[in-house]
Motif scaffolding. Structure first.
Motif, PDB file in Angstrom:
ATOM      1  N   SER A  58     -36.276  14.596   8.766  1.00 52.29           N
ATOM      2  CA  SER A  58     -34.825  14.793   8.764  1.00 52.29           C
ATOM      3  C   SER A  58     -34.204  14.544   7.393  1.00 52.29           C
ATOM      4  N   THR A  59     -35.001  14.519   6.358  1.00 49.42           N
ATOM      5  CA  THR A  59     -34.511  14.222   5.011  1.00 49.42           C
ATOM      6  C   THR A  59     -33.416  15.192   4.581  1.00 49.42           C
ATOM      7  N   ARG A  60     -33.631  16.473   4.766  1.00 51.88           N
ATOM      8  CA  ARG A  60     -32.631  17.469   4.325  1.00 51.88           C
ATOM      9  C   ARG A  60     -31.319  17.301   5.074  1.00 51.88           C
ATOM     10  N   LEU A  61     -31.394  17.114   6.392  1.00 52.68           N
ATOM     11  CA  LEU A  61     -30.178  16.923   7.181  1.00 52.68           C
ATOM     12  C   LEU A  61     -29.450  15.656   6.726  1.00 52.68           C
ATOM     13  N   ALA A  62     -30.197  14.586   6.506  1.00 54.66           N
ATOM     14  CA  ALA A  62     -29.584  13.331   6.068  1.00 54.66           C
ATOM     15  C   ALA A  62     -28.896  13.511   4.721  1.00 54.66           C
ATOM     16  N   ARG A  63     -29.547  14.200   3.788  1.00 53.13           N
ATOM     17  CA  ARG A  63     -28.924  14.453   2.475  1.00 53.13           C
ATOM     18  C   ARG A  63     -27.665  15.302   2.626  1.00 53.13           C
ATOM     19  N   ASP A  64     -27.693  16.255   3.541  1.00 56.56           N
ATOM     20  CA  ASP A  64     -26.519  17.109   3.751  1.00 56.56           C
ATOM     21  C   ASP A  64     -25.355  16.348   4.371  1.00 56.56           C
ATOM     22  N   LEU A  65     -25.638  15.248   5.083  1.00 59.52           N
ATOM     23  CA  LEU A  65     -24.571  14.449   5.697  1.00 59.52           C
ATOM     24  C   LEU A  65     -23.938  13.453   4.725  1.00 59.52           C
ATOM     25  N   LEU A  66     -24.594  13.165   3.621  1.00 58.46           N
ATOM     26  CA  LEU A  66     -24.070  12.178   2.679  1.00 58.46           C
ATOM     27  C   LEU A  66     -22.699  12.553   2.109  1.00 58.46           C
ATOM     28  N   PRO A  67     -22.435  13.808   1.753  1.00 58.08           N
ATOM     29  CA  PRO A  67     -21.090  14.152   1.285  1.00 58.08           C
ATOM     30  C   PRO A  67     -20.015  13.945   2.367  1.00 58.08           C
ATOM     31  N   ASN A 125     -33.028   1.801  -7.370  1.00 54.83           N
ATOM     32  CA  ASN A 125     -32.034   2.073  -6.336  1.00 54.83           C
ATOM     33  C   ASN A 125     -30.675   2.500  -6.869  1.00 54.83           C
ATOM     34  N   HIS A 126     -30.474   2.394  -8.176  1.00 52.58           N
ATOM     35  CA  HIS A 126     -29.171   2.698  -8.760  1.00 52.58           C
ATOM     36  C   HIS A 126     -29.302   3.763  -9.842  1.00 52.58           C
ATOM     37  N   GLU A 127     -28.237   4.524 -10.020  1.00 59.05           N
ATOM     38  CA  GLU A 127     -28.154   5.502 -11.100  1.00 59.05           C
ATOM     39  C   GLU A 127     -26.979   5.099 -11.975  1.00 59.05           C
ATOM     40  N   ALA A 128     -27.250   4.824 -13.261  1.00 59.10           N
ATOM     41  CA  ALA A 128     -26.190   4.418 -14.176  1.00 59.10           C
ATOM     42  C   ALA A 128     -25.395   5.656 -14.586  1.00 59.10           C
ATOM     43  N   MET A 129     -24.108   5.655 -14.276  1.00 57.92           N
ATOM     44  CA  MET A 129     -23.250   6.772 -14.625  1.00 57.92           C
ATOM     45  C   MET A 129     -22.614   6.568 -16.004  1.00 57.92           C
ATOM     46  N   PHE A 130     -22.445   5.305 -16.388  1.00 57.83           N
ATOM     47  CA  PHE A 130     -21.920   4.974 -17.718  1.00 57.83           C
ATOM     48  C   PHE A 130     -22.268   3.530 -18.045  1.00 57.83           C
ATOM     49  N   MET A 146     -19.440   3.593  -7.905  1.00 58.95           N
ATOM     50  CA  MET A 146     -18.765   4.857  -7.609  1.00 58.95           C
ATOM     51  C   MET A 146     -19.114   5.359  -6.209  1.00 58.95           C
ATOM     52  N   THR A 147     -20.387   5.430  -5.906  1.00 59.37           N
ATOM     53  CA  THR A 147     -20.815   5.854  -4.567  1.00 59.37           C
ATOM     54  C   THR A 147     -21.988   4.997  -4.118  1.00 59.37           C
ATOM     55  N   GLU A 148     -22.065   4.807  -2.814  1.00 56.64           N
ATOM     56  CA  GLU A 148     -23.190   4.080  -2.231  1.00 56.64           C
ATOM     57  C   GLU A 148     -24.437   4.948  -2.309  1.00 56.64           C
ATOM     58  N   GLY A 149     -25.558   4.302  -2.331  1.00 59.32           N
ATOM     59  CA  GLY A 149     -26.831   4.997  -2.238  1.00 59.32           C
ATOM     60  C   GLY A 149     -27.337   4.910  -0.809  1.00 59.32           C
ATOM     61  N   PHE A 150     -28.395   5.633  -0.510  1.00 58.71           N
ATOM     62  CA  PHE A 150     -28.954   5.617   0.839  1.00 58.71           C
ATOM     63  C   PHE A 150     -30.469   5.692   0.787  1.00 58.71           C
ATOM     64  N   MET A 151     -31.086   4.974   1.731  1.00 55.77           N
ATOM     65  CA  MET A 151     -32.536   4.982   1.922  1.00 55.77           C
ATOM     66  C   MET A 151     -32.822   5.636   3.273  1.00 55.77           C
ATOM     67  N   LEU A 152     -33.902   6.393   3.342  1.00 58.57           N
ATOM     68  CA  LEU A 152     -34.406   6.905   4.616  1.00 58.57           C
ATOM     69  C   LEU A 152     -35.699   6.147   4.849  1.00 58.57           C
ATOM     70  N   HIS A 153     -35.646   5.197   5.762  1.00 60.90           N
ATOM     71  CA  HIS A 153     -36.735   4.254   5.995  1.00 60.90           C
ATOM     72  C   HIS A 153     -37.028   3.537   4.681  1.00 60.90           C
ATOM     73  N   ASP A 154     -38.156   3.799   4.052  1.00 65.52           N
ATOM     74  CA  ASP A 154     -38.484   3.108   2.804  1.00 65.52           C
ATOM     75  C   ASP A 154     -38.391   4.009   1.572  1.00 65.52           C
ATOM     76  N   ARG A 155     -37.821   5.197   1.734  1.00 64.85           N
ATOM     77  CA  ARG A 155     -37.692   6.147   0.621  1.00 64.85           C
ATOM     78  C   ARG A 155     -36.229   6.269   0.211  1.00 64.85           C
ATOM     79  N   LEU A 156     -36.024   6.375  -1.093  1.00 68.01           N
ATOM     80  CA  LEU A 156     -34.675   6.550  -1.613  1.00 68.01           C
ATOM     81  C   LEU A 156     -34.212   7.970  -1.345  1.00 68.01           C
ATOM     82  N   LEU A 157     -33.099   8.074  -0.647  1.00 65.39           N
ATOM     83  CA  LEU A 157     -32.508   9.378  -0.352  1.00 65.39           C
ATOM     84  C   LEU A 157     -31.570   9.769  -1.487  1.00 65.39           C
ATOM     85  N   ARG A 158     -30.754   8.787  -1.896  1.00 65.80           N
ATOM     86  CA  ARG A 158     -29.836   9.002  -3.015  1.00 65.80           C
ATOM     87  C   ARG A 158     -29.564   7.641  -3.642  1.00 65.80           C
TER      88      ARG A 158
END
Length: 169
Positions: A58-67, A125-130, A146-158
Motif C-alpha cells: 500500500s506504499t503508493r496509496l499511502a504516499r498519495d494520501l499524505l497531501p 528521518n528528516h530533510e533539511a529545507m534550509f 514545515m511538514t511531518e514525515g511518515f513511516m510505513l512500518h519500518d520504512r521511511l515513506l516521506r
C-alpha cells in the motif's frame, strides 16, 4: 576348486559394479538434498515476498494520501481562534476528518514522524529545507518543522521537512 576360482575372477567386476552403484547413489542423494534445499529456499522466499507485499503493497496509496493530511493540517493551523469560534461545527468536522484519516493510516502501519523544535537533525528521518544561524540554538538542531514525515512500518515513506540551525558552537 574351479567354482571358487571363477567366483574370485568375478569379484573385481562385482566390486567395480558395486562402486559404480554407490557413486550413483551418492550423486542421487546429493541431487535430492540440493532439490530439497532449493524447495525450502523457494518457500522462504515466497513467504518473505508475501509478507513484504502485505506490509508494503500500500506504499503508493499511502504516499498519495499524505497531501490530503498536509492540506487538512494547513487548514486547521491557518484558522484563527475567532474563525474557530464562528464556525465551530465546520472546524470540528475537519478535526474529525483528520483524526479518522490518522486512524486509518495507523491501522495500515503508517506512523507520523513528528520532530519538535530543538530536536537533533536526523538525516535518516528528516530533510533539511534550509539552514539558518539562529541565536540561542545549537548547530544541527531543528529550528522549524514545515511538514511531518511518515513511516510505513519500518520504512521511511516521506522525511519530515525541517529547518536546521547553523549557529557556530
Amino acid at each position: 576348486m574351479t567354482d571358487t576360482s571363477e567366483f574370485m575372477e568375478d569379484m573385481p567386476e562385482q566390486d567395480s559394479e558395486l562402486e559404480t552403484l554407490r557413486a550413483e547413489r551418492d550423486e542421487m542423494r546429493d541431487r535430492w538434498m540440493r532439490a530439497l534445499a532449493d524447495a525450502e529456499n523457494s518457500r522462504k522466499r515466497a513467504d518473505r515476498d508475501r509478507r513484504e507485499a502485505e506490509n508494503y503493497g500500500s506504499t503508493r496509496l499511502a504516499r498519495d494520501l499524505l497531501p490530503v493530511h498536509d492540506n487538512l493540517r494547513r487548514a486547521l493551523d491557518a484558522a484563527t481562534e475567532e474563525q474557530r469560534a464562528e464556525s465551530a461545527a465546520f472546524f470540528e468536522g475537519v478535526e474529525l476528518t483528520m483524526r479518522e484519516l490518522l486512524n486509518v493510516m495507523d491501522k495500515h502501519g503508517v506512523k507520523a514522524v513528528s520532530p519538535k523544535v530543538g530536536d537533533k537533525f536526523d538525516p535518516q528521518n528528516h530533510e533539511a529545507m534550509f539552514e539558518a544561524p539562529v541565536p540561542g540554538t545549537v548547530a544541527g538542531n531543528i529550528i522549524q518543522v514545515m511538514t511531518e514525515g511518515f513511516m510505513l512500518h519500518d520504512r521511511l515513506l516521506r522525511p519530515a521537512q525541517v529547518g536546521v540551525s547553523s549557529t557556530p558552537a
